[in-house]
Motif scaffolding. Structure first.
Motif, mmCIF file in Angstrom:
data_model
loop_
_atom_site.group_PDB
_atom_site.id
_atom_site.type_symbol
_atom_site.label_atom_id
_atom_site.label_comp_id
_atom_site.label_asym_id
_atom_site.label_seq_id
_atom_site.Cartn_x
_atom_site.Cartn_y
_atom_site.Cartn_z
ATOM 1 N N HIS A 2 -5.652 -1.705 8.423
ATOM 2 C CA HIS A 2 -6.146 -1.081 7.183
ATOM 3 C C HIS A 2 -5.483 -1.689 5.948
ATOM 4 C CE1 HIS A 2 -7.719 2.192 4.608
ATOM 5 N NE2 HIS A 2 -6.596 1.975 3.943
ATOM 6 N N TYR A 23 -10.446 6.860 11.503
ATOM 7 C CA TYR A 23 -10.549 7.549 10.218
ATOM 8 C C TYR A 23 -10.976 8.984 10.474
ATOM 9 C CZ TYR A 23 -10.277 3.065 7.826
ATOM 10 O OH TYR A 23 -9.850 1.850 7.352
ATOM 11 N N ARG A 49 -9.823 6.814 3.874
ATOM 12 C CA ARG A 49 -8.431 6.543 3.514
ATOM 13 C C ARG A 49 -7.442 7.515 4.158
ATOM 14 N NH1 ARG A 49 -6.908 8.943 -1.600
ATOM 15 N NH2 ARG A 49 -8.458 10.491 -2.204
ATOM 16 N N LYS A 93 -6.578 -4.886 4.739
ATOM 17 C CA LYS A 93 -7.976 -4.857 4.259
ATOM 18 C C LYS A 93 -8.948 -5.471 5.266
ATOM 19 C CE LYS A 93 -6.239 -3.406 0.382
ATOM 20 N NZ LYS A 93 -6.297 -1.977 0.051
ATOM 21 N N THR A 139 0.836 -1.191 0.000
ATOM 22 C CA THR A 139 0.000 0.000 0.000
ATOM 23 C C THR A 139 0.878 1.250 0.000
ATOM 24 O OG1 THR A 139 -1.694 -1.186 1.226
ATOM 25 C CG2 THR A 139 -1.831 1.220 1.244
ATOM 26 N N GLU A 160 -2.460 5.732 -1.653
ATOM 27 C CA GLU A 160 -3.700 5.020 -1.323
ATOM 28 C C GLU A 160 -4.194 5.332 0.084
ATOM 29 O OE1 GLU A 160 -3.388 0.684 -2.999
ATOM 30 O OE2 GLU A 160 -1.361 1.437 -2.612
ATOM 31 N N LEU A 161 -3.253 5.627 0.980
ATOM 32 C CA LEU A 161 -3.619 5.868 2.375
ATOM 33 C C LEU A 161 -2.801 7.030 2.921
ATOM 34 C CD1 LEU A 161 -5.033 4.882 5.060
ATOM 35 C CD2 LEU A 161 -2.951 3.555 5.483
#
Lengths: 288, 288, 288, 288
Positions: free
Chosen positions: C271, C225, C190, C274, C91, C168-169
């Protein structure tokens, strides 16, 4: 190896100044009392000194009155508040409950098996539900239901009962009624309450539901001395338990109960072992 | 509120007898040193007395030589071993490593950021792998590879290095070579090792695999002073981490590393803050 | 015993209804993909279904396009959102920091040693302080100072950078600036933030000081988040550390930092594996 | 929000092979049973597949015989062992004790308050001490004292009692007699024991004393299925509690008891919720 003779406990506090330790330890040495353990702390925030000593008295003989007589003038110079607790003193504890029995059951088990060195001369409740449990332990159960009209009168009865039974400590083991301010004042430093530690995070009704809405991964409990600021008194002990998404609010409540009873037990144990001192709105807990 | 002036630390131990506390606290009071915290413990098993005091020196002036001169004769009566540690004393620590870097990295981070009040004058390793990490922190790295033939010679070199750099504490941060008995003896009480706490449960090679075979639900770590009984010295700190069936042995190792570095840090911190005393094969850790 | 071939990950969610599991597992079986682990949860509160599967593809051959082509029409009947993640997918994570380095240092250590299966293509900061640490890891460091006037422009630059680097994050590793609502919206699901878990208990400035005033016996951390409700987004992970009266507020902060970095690491790991699903304002974390 | 209708539980295991998940989930979908949660795990070490499903039966009607009839031939192809557990099934648990009551008291409290969804049709003991506690809960108490001569006969009586009372699970709640190998074999996978987790570290008599000699900073407990390897069966749950130098061996024992009863409760809860599977000498615990 260990002789199982429990030591006497000496505790004291006063304003921070030079010589506070010496006045205590010098007397102990001169009187021939053997100090097994000292824990002291000087709180810079409140400028107060706290000390807890475990000692074995002079084997030549020990007389409490003599101790008082000899130590009092020394303490006076420091305006020191002090207390002597004999070994195996069993603190007289009144337990107050409503309908939940998890904390009561735990305290009575530890009382019955000697894990908690206490007497429980009475249980007070605003509901009749837990009388059977009290009876099995041969403890008088006073049912004092509360309505807005009867509250003052019933609280006065409580005070009489605490008096009649020479109660030293009140434990609110999930007593679901708010005590009146005058009663909180009167019980300052000698009444311990337990609540879910989500407070003050989740104030108001149904805190576990509120916490669940946020998807909390931990629930906890806080044991504290009561004061007029509802659920906000000086903290004595806290505990925590992990939870997950698969626990719905009802299950959070159940998980919370386990940590509530352990946390309340820890707080009561610290208190009766004379480890807890009030310092402003905080506690000093002299333990290791 | 807090003045951020760190206190001096006084530590002592001797055989248990009447007056051990008094001889210390009376001198402090007479010399005008302000005691901020006392922690003492009398170990019934070894009949030894241990004390740790934090104090602010007499503001009129403080002279270490004078302290020594005045206190020495008092201590002598009790055959008391004692030590004075100045505030902000940075303990000189040699770190020994092999190939794993998780403990070294953690210690160096805490050293660099001031969380650990230490100096790291040198790193010693039997492998070259971690030299780069040492270099980034500007710390000399001595590569002393060990073979059965070279072991004695290399260990003598180590002792010289520890000497040359005035090292006070050796931390074996996953140093994978067994030290010779004569070296263990020489480093008694001043060398800390870390191992997975499955020992002594799972002795021999590949302990995590052995533990996994039993389906353990927890792995842990133990930090201890080294002695001649391999991986069995007096325990200073322990830590634990939950694991489950989905973790295969390699993952247990990884999980274990996290708890190893935290446990080693805790032990080193206790040691440099002069909280750890040896009492027979056990430690007394005067902390709160 | 273990072949060290990491499995593919399949994740999906949709409205709760009969057949949601079957549509996934039947396809896996028909396509010859071997299911190593299933974790599913049906959230009664949001009436949504969540599933995470680890599988080894058909050894005869595996083609992602074919999977997509064949599974898409099946998923469509359930309006199922789904995602395929290849083994060893790293990631792409942007780390945002200010001046504190404890979380950054921890993440970079775990990145460097392979404990976190990520790429860190860039670090963004509103301060220049941590550039040196970034440089040692050969990671570009973008210094985007924020003033009320420049905030919009700088945040737009951030978005461009996240875009340019295919991020992506986003991990806010103690980034001390509040992100604008439009940016929070854009990063929903994200971007992970870490804060002391005293919130929402102790809102406002200097939360550790507020907590200390109450004499808390535990400090903690919450990773969540981000959303528009400042410091109140869906919780991914929480951690706790014990403290006592001898820790003044500055020390609470230090104690808190240790639990902050571990909690942030746990959240990031969940995270990127997934395991985390958003369900209303809560998270479902499919782990064991 | 939650309807409080508990789901049915389906559990199964078989040799790892393609299609094991599908055969279960496809049948669930075809029969109209709504899957609320799946947890599955494929143990690479033993090459076995394990699955646990919570489902709500087809609202059109649900017949266990029909389920059995329809699913049996599908399962047969995989030589799958499987089990259906109805909601609110109360597992019939025999508790065996000696003189310590901490585990018994805890289990009975949780039984009485509904925290443990069990029936306790009888208590068996080799001592008369805990009969009073059994009586308060209206549970028959069988006193079967053991001597070397009577051991076989008494154990045969136990087996008869377990039979007569349709016992599904035996909990050795600090039963201090070693069961004979033939009895261990007969109870494989359906008898849970609790011991201090110092084992196998500290084998033999007085393990807490041995642990104390090393100055351990933690004591713990392990709950496991019994087998012929004394105190070494497959581990179900473990727990830990911190201790310090001020706790002498007797106090370690007391501290240990608290963690023993919680760990035993956790293991029993996992077992009756059908979360625990045997896989070689280990357990797979499908929980979240």
């Amino acid at each position: 190896m260990t002789d199982n003779v429990k030591p006497w406990i000496f505790t004291a506090s006063c304003v921070s100044t030079l010589g506070t330790v010496d006045v205590v330890t010098r007397y102990m040495a001169q009187a021939g009392h053997y100090v097994e353990e000292i824990l002291s702390f000087d709180d810079k925030a409140s400028s107060r000194f706290f000390i807890r000593i475990e000692f074995r008295p002079n084997p030549q003989g020990f007389n409490v009155d003599e101790f008082n007589l000899e130590f009092a003038p020394r303490a006076e110079k420091f305006a020191m508040q002090w207390q002597l607790t004999e070994p195996n003193h069993r603190t007289r504890v009144a337990i107050m409950v409503s309908k939940y029995d998890h904390c009561l059951n735990d305290l009575l088990y530890r009382y019955r098996t000697g894990q908690l060195n206490i007497e429980v001369p009475l249980i007070i409740s605003n509901h009749p539900d837990l009388e059977n449990l009290a009876r099995w332990h041969d403890i008088p159960y006073y049912h004092l239901p509360i309505t807005p009209e009867s509250k003052l009168e019933q609280e006065q009865k409580m005070v009489s009962l605490l008096d009649d039974y020479d109660v030293e400590l009140v434990v609110l083991a999930r007593y679901m009624q708010v005590l009146s301010p005058w009663l909180c004042d009167q019980l300052e430093g000698r009444a311990i309450n337990i609540h879910h530690s989500l407070l003050p995070g989740f104030k108001g009704a149904r805190p576990y539901h509120q916490a669940w809405e946020k998807g909390v991964k931990m629930v906890g409990a806080t044991a504290h001395y009561i004061n007029n600021d509802l659920d906000e008194g000086p903290i004595i002990a806290q505990g925590i338990q992990e939870v997950g998404h698969a626990q719905y609010p009802e299950e959070l409540v159940a998980k919370g109960q386990d940590i509530e009873r352990i946390t309340l037990f820890n707080a009561v144990k610290h208190h009766i072992e004379k480890r807890v001192f009030l310092s402003g709105g905080r506690t000093i807990v002299l333990s290791h």
